[in-house]
Design a protein around this motif. Structure first.
Motif, PDB file in Angstrom:
ATOM      1  N   PRO B 185      44.747  48.746  32.233  1.00  0.00           N
ATOM      2  CA  PRO B 185      44.154  48.707  33.582  1.00  0.00           C
ATOM      3  C   PRO B 185      42.672  49.087  33.563  1.00  0.00           C
ATOM      4  CG  PRO B 185      45.450  50.701  33.314  1.00  0.00           C
ATOM      5  CD  PRO B 185      45.609  49.937  32.039  1.00  0.00           C
ATOM      6  N   VAL B 186      41.852  48.180  33.061  1.00  0.00           N
ATOM      7  CA  VAL B 186      40.424  48.466  32.903  1.00  0.00           C
ATOM      8  C   VAL B 186      39.608  47.405  33.628  1.00  0.00           C
ATOM      9  CG1 VAL B 186      38.540  48.866  31.270  1.00  0.00           C
ATOM     10  CG2 VAL B 186      40.893  49.420  30.601  1.00  0.00           C
ATOM     11  N   ILE B 187      38.584  47.839  34.344  1.00  0.00           N
ATOM     12  CA  ILE B 187      37.615  46.925  34.940  1.00  0.00           C
ATOM     13  C   ILE B 187      36.328  47.078  34.137  1.00  0.00           C
ATOM     14  CG2 ILE B 187      36.291  46.326  37.003  1.00  0.00           C
ATOM     15  CD1 ILE B 187      39.451  48.340  37.404  1.00  0.00           C
ATOM     16  N   PHE B 188      35.986  46.028  33.410  1.00  0.00           N
ATOM     17  CA  PHE B 188      34.767  46.044  32.604  1.00  0.00           C
ATOM     18  C   PHE B 188      33.638  45.447  33.439  1.00  0.00           C
ATOM     19  CE2 PHE B 188      38.272  45.389  29.536  1.00  0.00           C
ATOM     20  CZ  PHE B 188      38.051  46.429  28.643  1.00  0.00           C
ATOM     21  N   VAL B 189      32.583  46.202  33.629  1.00  0.00           N
ATOM     22  CA  VAL B 189      31.431  45.670  34.371  1.00  0.00           C
ATOM     23  C   VAL B 189      30.243  45.520  33.424  1.00  0.00           C
ATOM     24  CG1 VAL B 189      29.795  46.056  36.252  1.00  0.00           C
ATOM     25  CG2 VAL B 189      32.198  46.712  36.531  1.00  0.00           C
ATOM     26  N   ILE B 190      29.743  44.299  33.330  1.00  0.00           N
ATOM     27  CA  ILE B 190      28.503  44.071  32.581  1.00  0.00           C
ATOM     28  C   ILE B 190      27.373  44.084  33.593  1.00  0.00           C
ATOM     29  CG2 ILE B 190      27.193  42.499  31.113  1.00  0.00           C
ATOM     30  CD1 ILE B 190      29.950  41.036  30.641  1.00  0.00           C
ATOM     31  N   VAL B 240      40.608  46.109  40.805  1.00  0.00           N
ATOM     32  CA  VAL B 240      41.331  47.388  40.818  1.00  0.00           C
ATOM     33  C   VAL B 240      42.775  47.159  41.269  1.00  0.00           C
ATOM     34  CG1 VAL B 240      41.504  49.621  42.018  1.00  0.00           C
ATOM     35  CG2 VAL B 240      39.296  48.858  41.109  1.00  0.00           C
ATOM     36  N   ALA B 241      42.940  46.335  42.301  1.00  0.00           N
ATOM     37  CA  ALA B 241      44.296  46.067  42.803  1.00  0.00           C
ATOM     38  C   ALA B 241      45.143  45.424  41.713  1.00  0.00           C
ATOM     39  CB  ALA B 241      44.219  45.162  44.029  1.00  0.00           C
ATOM     40  N   ARG B 242      44.529  44.507  40.986  1.00  0.00           N
ATOM     41  CA  ARG B 242      45.251  43.840  39.905  1.00  0.00           C
ATOM     42  C   ARG B 242      45.640  44.853  38.824  1.00  0.00           C
ATOM     43  NH1 ARG B 242      42.273  39.135  39.893  1.00  0.00           N
ATOM     44  NH2 ARG B 242      40.687  40.208  38.670  1.00  0.00           N
ATOM     45  N   ALA B 243      44.692  45.699  38.467  1.00  0.00           N
ATOM     46  CA  ALA B 243      44.959  46.693  37.421  1.00  0.00           C
ATOM     47  C   ALA B 243      46.071  47.645  37.852  1.00  0.00           C
ATOM     48  CB  ALA B 243      43.684  47.468  37.105  1.00  0.00           C
ATOM     49  N   ARG B 244      46.036  48.082  39.106  1.00  0.00           N
ATOM     50  CA  ARG B 244      47.067  49.009  39.586  1.00  0.00           C
ATOM     51  C   ARG B 244      48.432  48.339  39.639  1.00  0.00           C
ATOM     52  NH1 ARG B 244      44.239  53.408  40.858  1.00  0.00           N
ATOM     53  NH2 ARG B 244      42.493  53.220  42.318  1.00  0.00           N
ATOM     54  N   ALA B 245      48.430  47.040  39.848  1.00  0.00           N
ATOM     55  CA  ALA B 245      49.701  46.319  39.932  1.00  0.00           C
ATOM     56  C   ALA B 245      50.243  45.990  38.537  1.00  0.00           C
ATOM     57  CB  ALA B 245      49.505  45.039  40.742  1.00  0.00           C
ATOM     58  N   GLY B 246      49.580  46.477  37.506  1.00  0.00           N
ATOM     59  CA  GLY B 246      50.061  46.230  36.144  1.00  0.00           C
ATOM     60  C   GLY B 246      49.671  44.869  35.615  1.00  0.00           C
ATOM     61  N   GLU B 247      48.686  44.240  36.261  1.00  0.00           N
ATOM     62  CA  GLU B 247      48.298  42.894  35.843  1.00  0.00           C
ATOM     63  C   GLU B 247      47.073  42.873  34.935  1.00  0.00           C
ATOM     64  OE1 GLU B 247      48.139  40.670  39.508  1.00  0.00           O
ATOM     65  OE2 GLU B 247      50.106  41.472  40.062  1.00  0.00           O
ATOM     66  N   GLY B 248      46.683  44.033  34.441  1.00  0.00           N
ATOM     67  CA  GLY B 248      45.702  44.083  33.373  1.00  0.00           C
ATOM     68  C   GLY B 248      44.244  44.077  33.778  1.00  0.00           C
ATOM     69  N   PRO B 249      43.385  43.806  32.790  1.00  0.00           N
ATOM     70  CA  PRO B 249      41.943  44.004  32.941  1.00  0.00           C
ATOM     71  C   PRO B 249      41.216  42.839  33.605  1.00  0.00           C
ATOM     72  CG  PRO B 249      42.432  43.255  30.727  1.00  0.00           C
ATOM     73  CD  PRO B 249      43.751  43.357  31.434  1.00  0.00           C
ATOM     74  N   THR B 250      39.988  43.117  34.011  1.00  0.00           N
ATOM     75  CA  THR B 250      39.086  42.105  34.578  1.00  0.00           C
ATOM     76  C   THR B 250      37.687  42.347  34.025  1.00  0.00           C
ATOM     77  OG1 THR B 250      40.351  42.088  36.642  1.00  0.00           O
ATOM     78  CG2 THR B 250      38.122  41.161  36.732  1.00  0.00           C
ATOM     79  N   LEU B 251      36.969  41.257  33.832  1.00  0.00           N
ATOM     80  CA  LEU B 251      35.565  41.362  33.425  1.00  0.00           C
ATOM     81  C   LEU B 251      34.690  40.922  34.587  1.00  0.00           C
ATOM     82  CD1 LEU B 251      33.459  41.809  31.109  1.00  0.00           C
ATOM     83  CD2 LEU B 251      33.693  39.372  30.600  1.00  0.00           C
TER      84      LEU B 251
END
Lengths: 325, 360
Positions: B185-190, B240-251
């Protein structure tokens, strides 16, 4: 008590710590389903599930870096680097972060984690599989570097490493993974990190070795059986931090010092030990403190490896030279 | 789903608030109280003033090398406000507004740039890792935190930052791959601020966007106008919603611009034109939000000027505390390498004390 080799001792240490502490997780390339290429983690995925013992993508910086994150969170990762020759991509994570995290957070996030790897020569391996790079880690403040030589110590040191509050580089001499067995207590126990072991007391010369070299040193001493020479053999067990007192006391008694290691000679661990002895036991010395170490070359492929290897005969020759000095 | 609509491979970019301060896509506007927006604006202004003051102190020889975040306040703040106190912040080194929002006291942050490691100790309750200088190496730690969160089955996420230069590092790619494989559950921000010191974004990679790198790892990626606070909030909220729902990371690629130097040791005028900088000043995230707040009557010009004045005074006081802070003593510099001093460190400390006692 059970007769175990070094691999069996490792597996038992992992098993007992995983049983005891749910924060212990174990992972690496092929470390899960297959139990590692040397089978040190065999059966643990079956017993504890994929959650606690699993395979990772093939990326050493990712393995070590993610272990740092896990340790920050409060888990106790024990990660496997398949061979020490492949740890180099993870060096940034080890040196820039693992070794410094306690300092970088003023103690808020200390890292209790173990990075383990098979190392050393003598198994007729391919390129990049035979080096001994303990000095690279021992040079870094913040790391502890441990190398066992017997099944008893392997189990006790691994349990100590997992419980240690600092990151531990655990180097496993793969040449003796299955070379011999030893009675190992069934119950859990630790061997203190930072303490050398006097394998056999003696009065004429202090011989220091670790890992697979301890056996070669013992064979050398056997070859001296029909002489008057009395050798004190010390298994260093921890490369960093060094057990200064045991070494200094021994040399003050014997007056002679020989360190034997597979790692290449220049800037190697032997240089550090000889510095210590020269600084702290100078007036006791009867001969120059000496190292018998790998030549400063890449370990040759198997057809030429015998030229490189430290043998009991070479050790005997150095001992005799120093006694006669 | 925003990351589907704004497909980076189709060169789409999420924008909600125009440089003129108008909400151009009301349907995408996150639901936030005006009062909250005003508060966030104040954090951005506070960060801006703190940066400007730090640059001043540095020029006066009172601060070490300093890396200002000027121009990038919305990119970091817009992401962090979409997370909660229990979530983790993994910084690079140019996210001052986010650190402040997370609860890192400015005094501590200044202390660090002032050269005193006491600044590295953040309050126990602040779930923020230290500033990470080795580029993008911290992304792997973010993944490890995410893996641990999954292991402990906690309802937490990790927000991690790097820059456009960071996307060339091996650890960036290893981290994204690990995060995808383990659904961390990670949000990577570039923060794509267009430059890695002097090397421009186009010389960094052949990829058309940085967000599209997500595609290779099988995770969602989205390019966002990083100077648009609302777009950053919307994109991060979804991640964040996706990560909390167990749907993994986003870039998330936040397209922004570093209006200041890389650090105080850098002279940006040698590698970019004044015209370029001026054009980006028109897209300034603070100016844009100010225009929005003025139009909503949630801020007046007078109040705005007062804010800058008040913050300058407040920051001067904070910095005077920093300047009167005690330097670490000898024992302290030895204290944090291991849990307890090794025999060799004990010996070295003894020697060091002899030197202190007048020895040579």
């Amino acid at each position: 008590m059970a007769l175990l080799n070094n691999i069996g001792a490792l597996t038992q240490a992992f098993d007992q710590e995983m049983e005891l502490d749910p924060r212990v997780v174990l992972y690496g390339e092929d470390a899960g389903f297959e139990g590692g290429v040397f089978r040190a983690t065999k059966g643990l995925q079956e017993k504890y599930g994929k959650k606690r013992c699993f395979d990772t993508p093939l990326a050493e910086a990712g393995i070590v870096g993610s272990a740092i994150g896990m340790a920050i969170y409060g888990l106790k990762p024990v990660v496997e680097i398949q061979f020490s020759g492949f740890v180099l991509p993870a060096f940034n994570e080890i040196v820039a972060h693992a070794a410094r995290y306690r300092n970088r957070t003023r103690g808020k996030y200390p890292l209790s984690m173990v990075i383990r790897m098979p190392y050393g020569g003598g198994i007729r391996a391919l390129e990049h599989h035979s080096e001994s790079i303990e000095a690279l880690f021992a040079h870094i403040p913040g790391l502890k570097v441990v190398i066992p030589s017997t099944p008893y110590d392997t189990k006790g040191l691994m349990i100590a490493a997992i419980r240690d509050p600092d990151p531990v580089i655990f180097m496993e001499p793969k040449r003796i993974y299955r070379a011999f067995k030893q009675e190992v207590p069934e119950e859990s126990y630790t061997v203190e990190i930072g303490k050398a072991r006097i394998v056999q007391p003696g009065s004429d010369l202090t011989l220091v070795a670790w890992g697979a070299m301890v056996r070669e040193a013992q064979k050398a001493i056997d070859l001296l059986a029909d002489t008057e020479i009395s050798v004190e053999l010390i298994d260093l067990r921890t490369i960093s931090p060094i057990d200064r007192d045991t070494l200094i006391q021994s040399v003050k008694k014997t007056g002679r010092f020989l360190v034997v290691h597979e790692a290449v000679s220049s800037f190697g661990p032997g240089a550090e030990l000889i510095s210590l002895i020269t600084e702290e036991a100078f007036l006791s010395l009867e001969a120059p403190p000496t190292r018998l170490a790998g030549y400063d070359i890449p370990v040759p492929l198997p057809k030429g490896e015998h030229h490189f290897m430290i043998t009991p005969k070479k050790i005997v020759s150095e001992i005799k030279r120093l006694i006669a000095y | 789903m925003l990351s589907k609509t704004y497909d980076p491979l189709k060169k789409k970019r999420l924008e909600i608030l125009s440089p003129e301060g108008k909400v151009t896509k009301p349907n995408l506007m996150p639901k936030i109280e005006l009062e909250t927006i005003r508060k966030w604006y104040e954090t951005m202004v506070f960060a801006r003033v703190a940066d400007q003051k730090a640059l001043q102190y540095q020029r006066q020889g009172r601060m070490l090398t300093y890396a200002p975040s000027i121009g990038q306040e919305a990119a970091s703040l817009g992401a962090v406000v979409a997370t909660e106190e229990r979530d983790w912040l993994v910084p690079a080194f140019r996210e001052l507004a986010a650190w402040l929002h997370k609860g890192a006291p400015l005094e501590k942050l200044f202390l660090y740039w002032y050269g005193n490691e006491a600044g590295s100790l953040l309050p126990a309750s602040v779930r923020m890792l230290p500033i990470s200088v080795p580029i993008a190496s911290q992304f792997t730690h973010a993944v490890g935190l995410g893996m641990a969160i999954r292991y402990e089955e906690k309802d937490e996420v990790v927000l991690a930052f790097c820059g456009d230069g960071g996307t060339s590092q091996g650890e960036f790619h290893e981290a994204l791959n690990f995060a995808g494989v383990f659904q961390a559950p990670v949000i990577f921000v570039i923060q794509n601020n267009q430059f890695a010191i002097s090397v421009s974004r186009r010389d960094q990679t052949r990829s058309e966007t940085l967000a599209q790198k997500a595609v290779a790892y099988g995770i969602p990626g989205i390019q966002v106008d990083g100077n648009d606070l609302f777009a950053m909030v919307a994109a991060t909220q979804e991640a964040v919603a996706r990560a909390r729902a167990g749907e993994g990371p986003t870039l998330i690629e936040a397209v922004t611009y570093r209006l200041g130097p890389h650090t105080t040791s850098d002279d940006p005028s040698i590698y970019r034109s004044d015209e370029e900088v001026e054009a980006w000043k028109e897209k300034d995230p603070i100016l844009r939000l100010k225009r929005y707040l003025l139009s909503k009557k949630a801020l007046s010009e007078e109040e705005d000027q007062q804010l800058y004045k008040d913050f300058e005074e407040e920051i001067n006081v904070i910095f005077s505390q920093v300047e009167s802070s005690e330097s670490p003593d000898l024992e302290e510099v030895f204290s944090y390498t291991y849990d307890s001093l090794t025999p060799t460190l004990k010996k070295q400390l003894e020697t060091a004390k002899q030197f202190l006692g007048g020895g040579e």
